[in-house]
Design a protein around this motif. Structure first.
Motif, short mmCIF file in Angstrom:
data_model
loop_
_atom_site.label_atom_id
_atom_site.label_comp_id
_atom_site.label_asym_id
_atom_site.label_seq_id
_atom_site.Cartn_x
_atom_site.Cartn_y
_atom_site.Cartn_z
N VAL A 282 81.21 10.48 52.45
CA VAL A 282 80.62 11.82 52.55
C VAL A 282 81.03 12.66 51.35
CG1 VAL A 282 80.46 13.89 53.97
CG2 VAL A 282 80.63 11.64 55.07
N ALA A 283 82.29 12.54 50.93
CA ALA A 283 82.75 13.32 49.77
C ALA A 283 82.02 12.90 48.50
CB ALA A 283 84.26 13.14 49.60
N ARG A 284 81.83 11.60 48.32
CA ARG A 284 81.13 11.15 47.11
C ARG A 284 79.65 11.53 47.15
NH1 ARG A 284 85.52 10.87 46.60
NH2 ARG A 284 84.90 12.76 45.51
N THR A 285 79.04 11.56 48.32
CA THR A 285 77.66 12.01 48.44
C THR A 285 77.55 13.49 48.08
OG1 THR A 285 77.25 10.38 50.18
CG2 THR A 285 75.69 12.20 49.99
N ALA A 286 78.53 14.28 48.52
CA ALA A 286 78.54 15.70 48.16
C ALA A 286 78.72 15.88 46.66
CB ALA A 286 79.65 16.42 48.92
N GLU A 287 79.52 15.03 46.03
CA GLU A 287 79.69 15.11 44.57
C GLU A 287 78.37 14.80 43.86
OE1 GLU A 287 81.22 15.35 40.72
OE2 GLU A 287 81.93 16.14 42.64
N VAL A 288 77.60 13.85 44.36
CA VAL A 288 76.27 13.56 43.79
C VAL A 288 75.38 14.79 43.92
CG1 VAL A 288 74.19 12.15 44.04
CG2 VAL A 288 76.45 11.08 44.16
N ASN A 289 75.43 15.46 45.06
CA ASN A 289 74.62 16.67 45.25
C ASN A 289 75.03 17.77 44.29
OD1 ASN A 289 73.30 15.37 47.36
ND2 ASN A 289 74.65 16.21 48.93
N VAL A 290 76.33 17.90 44.04
CA VAL A 290 76.80 18.92 43.09
C VAL A 290 76.21 18.66 41.70
CG1 VAL A 290 78.84 19.77 41.88
CG2 VAL A 290 78.91 19.45 44.35
N GLN A 291 76.30 17.43 41.25
CA GLN A 291 75.79 17.12 39.91
C GLN A 291 74.28 17.25 39.85
OE1 GLN A 291 77.79 16.77 37.43
NE2 GLN A 291 79.62 16.78 38.72
N ASN A 292 73.57 16.94 40.92
CA ASN A 292 72.12 17.10 40.94
C ASN A 292 71.73 18.57 40.84
OD1 ASN A 292 69.41 16.36 41.16
ND2 ASN A 292 69.44 16.41 43.39
N ILE A 293 72.47 19.43 41.52
CA ILE A 293 72.21 20.87 41.44
C ILE A 293 72.47 21.38 40.04
CG2 ILE A 293 73.03 23.12 42.26
CD1 ILE A 293 73.51 21.81 44.99
N ARG A 294 73.49 20.86 39.38
CA ARG A 294 73.78 21.31 38.01
C ARG A 294 72.68 20.91 37.04
NH1 ARG A 294 80.33 20.34 37.29
NH2 ARG A 294 80.94 22.13 38.59
N VAL A 295 72.05 19.76 37.24
CA VAL A 295 70.93 19.37 36.39
C VAL A 295 69.78 20.36 36.55
CG1 VAL A 295 69.18 17.60 36.01
CG2 VAL A 295 71.57 16.93 36.36
N ARG A 296 69.45 20.70 37.78
CA ARG A 296 68.38 21.67 38.03
C ARG A 296 68.76 23.05 37.49
NH1 ARG A 296 67.06 21.83 44.08
NH2 ARG A 296 69.27 21.31 44.34
N GLN A 297 70.02 23.40 37.55
CA GLN A 297 70.48 24.69 37.03
C GLN A 297 70.28 24.79 35.53
OE1 GLN A 297 74.55 25.48 37.99
NE2 GLN A 297 74.66 27.35 36.79
N TYR B 7 71.72 28.76 41.66
CA TYR B 7 72.20 27.40 41.88
C TYR B 7 73.72 27.29 42.04
CZ TYR B 7 67.50 25.91 40.58
OH TYR B 7 66.14 25.73 40.54
N ALA B 8 74.47 28.20 41.45
CA ALA B 8 75.94 28.09 41.54
C ALA B 8 76.44 28.15 42.99
CB ALA B 8 76.59 29.18 40.69
N PRO B 9 75.93 29.03 43.86
CA PRO B 9 76.39 29.01 45.25
C PRO B 9 76.09 27.69 45.97
CG PRO B 9 75.33 31.10 44.76
CD PRO B 9 75.04 30.19 43.61
N LYS B 10 74.94 27.09 45.66
CA LYS B 10 74.61 25.82 46.29
C LYS B 10 75.58 24.72 45.85
CE LYS B 10 69.66 26.95 46.53
NZ LYS B 10 68.29 26.52 46.12
N ALA B 11 75.86 24.68 44.55
CA ALA B 11 76.82 23.68 44.06
C ALA B 11 78.20 23.92 44.63
CB ALA B 11 76.85 23.72 42.53
N ALA B 12 78.60 25.18 44.74
CA ALA B 12 79.92 25.48 45.29
C ALA B 12 80.03 25.08 46.76
CB ALA B 12 80.22 26.97 45.13
N ALA B 13 78.94 25.24 47.51
CA ALA B 13 78.95 24.82 48.92
C ALA B 13 79.13 23.31 49.04
CB ALA B 13 77.67 25.27 49.61
N GLN B 14 78.46 22.56 48.19
CA GLN B 14 78.64 21.11 48.20
C GLN B 14 80.05 20.71 47.74
OE1 GLN B 14 76.54 18.67 49.32
NE2 GLN B 14 75.31 20.38 50.09
N ARG B 15 80.63 21.50 46.84
CA ARG B 15 82.00 21.23 46.39
C ARG B 15 82.99 21.43 47.53
NH1 ARG B 15 83.29 18.28 42.36
NH2 ARG B 15 82.08 19.51 40.86
#
Length: 508
Positions: free
Chosen positions: A322-337, A176-184
């Motif tokens: 778009v930036a705030r949507t990507a931030e939501v995706n980052v936090q969603n990935i961290r929950v799954r992680q 999950y970390a690479p996915k979150a980093a890509a959204q970051r």
């Protein structure tokens, strides 16, 4: 009552004798004179300190030095150059771009979690004295050993403590970390774009404020020429006995007031130049002046497009959304992680290869019997932190981060809607104000010319032109403000729609 009786008696005696004034303390009391100023004095002052009105000077036209726009060599700059310089050297934009580079480096780091660490080294161990063997016996030995190669810290019969090739971590991080980093990376890139857009918009607005200050000062200079003509006419009429002296004074006072307002406009010009220099990160001593002598009219957004269509465009294309949507995706990935971390084991894989040898007190030399050795170790550990309470708290923190990111996105959506609505309304209103100001300026100028012509033909008093001159000054300033306000509203609306500020002037 006893003290005031002699005073009233003296006054009555003076009036009966036909006197016209009487001195009371230091105040001279006499018949009312409208041309004599009121003088304040203290009672009981010495007689030599009697205050008398000073003679009034004859009214003269103001003879202040002309308004020089420049204090020194000027550096002309236009809107295109200001936007280009601001996009190249602005520190705020540079900081946002550095955040993008950091996020790209963090993405590379996250992708590398699946790769093992490489270690190489050597360790020497020497033991003298008591020692316990595997059977539990305490013996007195002198042993020494040496290891070198991949990894280090090989002691006795145990494995290499620091393997030469080591992979350690939870698979949830590698997944999950690479996915979150890509959204970051997406978030920081669009944040940098939004920062660039808003910074360039501020530069454009400040440049237009500089043009407004310059144009206002020029309007005041033109109005000063007009009102100084009124001062000259009223003064000449007063000297010739054809007009009142008070009219000449009034015209002179209006000219001084207008000159003071012009000095304030000149001060605003210097402040606007310094603020623009700050945004451009250049030396404020360069004395920036706008290349546009007339306020430019920017047509960046078609005024016929309805507000609903503009809002849809802003919500679809604005980089900050778009930036705030990507931030939501980052936090969603961290929950799954964090949820996956609860079920996946901690993995430790190590492999080492090197040379090992040693000896004891009976061997000579002490370090001998060297040979190659290879170690390979795999360990899997399932762990519940704090009986699972720690894991549950970590998941709760991640969920809170997701909720905050969603709320922040909603807040940005509301702000962008407000920015688009306000800028659209300002552009519409400033367009109407500009049309009204043009008509008002034309009417005021015609009225001033007609009044001045009538006065020169000796068909009235020169003071009658003063009101027309004041109205002409106000009309000039209103037109400047309306034109600058329209261009600023256009630039703000264009930026609120998610576009980078640009220059698009209307056709003549």
């Amino acid at each position: 009552m006893k003290r005031t009786a002699p005073i009233w008696a003296a006054l009555l005696a003076c009036l009966a004798a036909g006197c016209h004034s009487v001195k009371f303390g230091d105040v001279v009391i006499g018949p009312y004179d409208p041309d004599r100023p009121v003088v304040l004095a203290k009672f009981g002052a010495p007689e030599r300190a009697i205050l008398r009105p000073a003679p009034e000077p004859e009214p003269e036209p103001p003879s202040s030095p002309p308004l020089d726009v420049l204090d020194g060599p000027a550096q002309l700059i236009d809107l295109e150059t200001a936007l280009r310089l601001g996009g190249a050297d602005n520190p705020t934009i540079a900081i946002a771009e550095e955040a993008v580079r950091v996020s790209v480096a963090e993405q590379t780091q996250a992708r590398a979690l699946i790769l093992p660490d490489l270690n190489a080294g050597a360790n020497l161990r020497i033991h003298r004295g008591a020692y316990m063997d595997n059977a539990g016996n305490i013996i007195n030995v002198n042993v020494q050993s040496l290891y070198f190669g991949g990894g280090t810290y090989a002691v006795g019969s145990g494995t290499v403590a620091i393997p030469g090739i080591r992979l350690f971590g939870n698979p949830a991080d590698a997944i999950y970390a690479p996915k979150a980093a890509a959204q970051r990376v997406v978030q920081t890139r669009f944040d940098a774009a939004a920062t660039r857009h808003y910074t360039l918009m501020d530069i454009g607005v400040r440049y237009l404020a500089l043009v407004e200050a310059q144009a206002s000062l020029e309007a005041y200079r033109q109005s000063l020429k007009d009102i100084e003509e009124v001062v000259r006419l009223t003064t000449n009429h007063a000297k010739a006995g054809l007009g009142r002296d008070s009219d000449a004074k009034r015209a002179a006072a209006e000219a001084l007031l207008l000159r003071g307002q012009a000095q304030t406009a000149r001060e605003a010009l210097g402040v606007a130049a310094a603020e623009l220099a700050r945004l451009l990160d250049i030396d404020p001593s360069q004395n920036l002046r706008p290349a546009d002598l007339v306020p430019p009219l920017l047509e960046l957004v078609d005024g016929r497009v309805p507000l609903e269509a503009l809002l849809d465009q802003a919500l679809a294309e604005h980089p900050e959304i778009v930036a705030r949507t990507a931030e939501v995706n980052v936090q969603n990935i961290r929950v799954r992680q964090e949820k996956a971390r609860l079920w996946l084991p901690l993995v430790s894989i190590g492999m080492s290869a090197g040379g090992f040898g040693g000896g004891n007190q009976n061997s000579d030399p002490r370090l001998q019997n060297f040979g190659s050795r290879t170690d390979f170790d795999v360990a899997l550990v399932w762990s519940l932190r704090n009986l699972g309470v720690g894991n549950d708290a970590t998941i709760g923190i991640a969920r809170s981060g997701l909720e905050q990111a969603q709320l922040e996105r909603m807040r940005v959506l509301d702000r962008i809607r407000r920015e688009v609505g306000e800028a659209h309304a300002l552009a519409q209103q400033r367009r109407q104000q500009m049309d009204i100001a043009r008509k008002r300026l034309e009417t005021s100028h015609n009225a001033y010319v007609q009044d001045l012509k009538r006065i020169r033909n000796q068909k009235g008093l020169p003071i009658e032109v003063l009101q027309s001159a004041n109205q002409l000054t106000a009309a000039r300033l209103d037109l400047v403000r309306a034109m600058i306000g329209y261009s600023q509203a256009q630039m703000q609306l264009y930026t609120a729609l998610g576009n980078p500020p640009m220059v698009r002037r209307p056709a003549p």
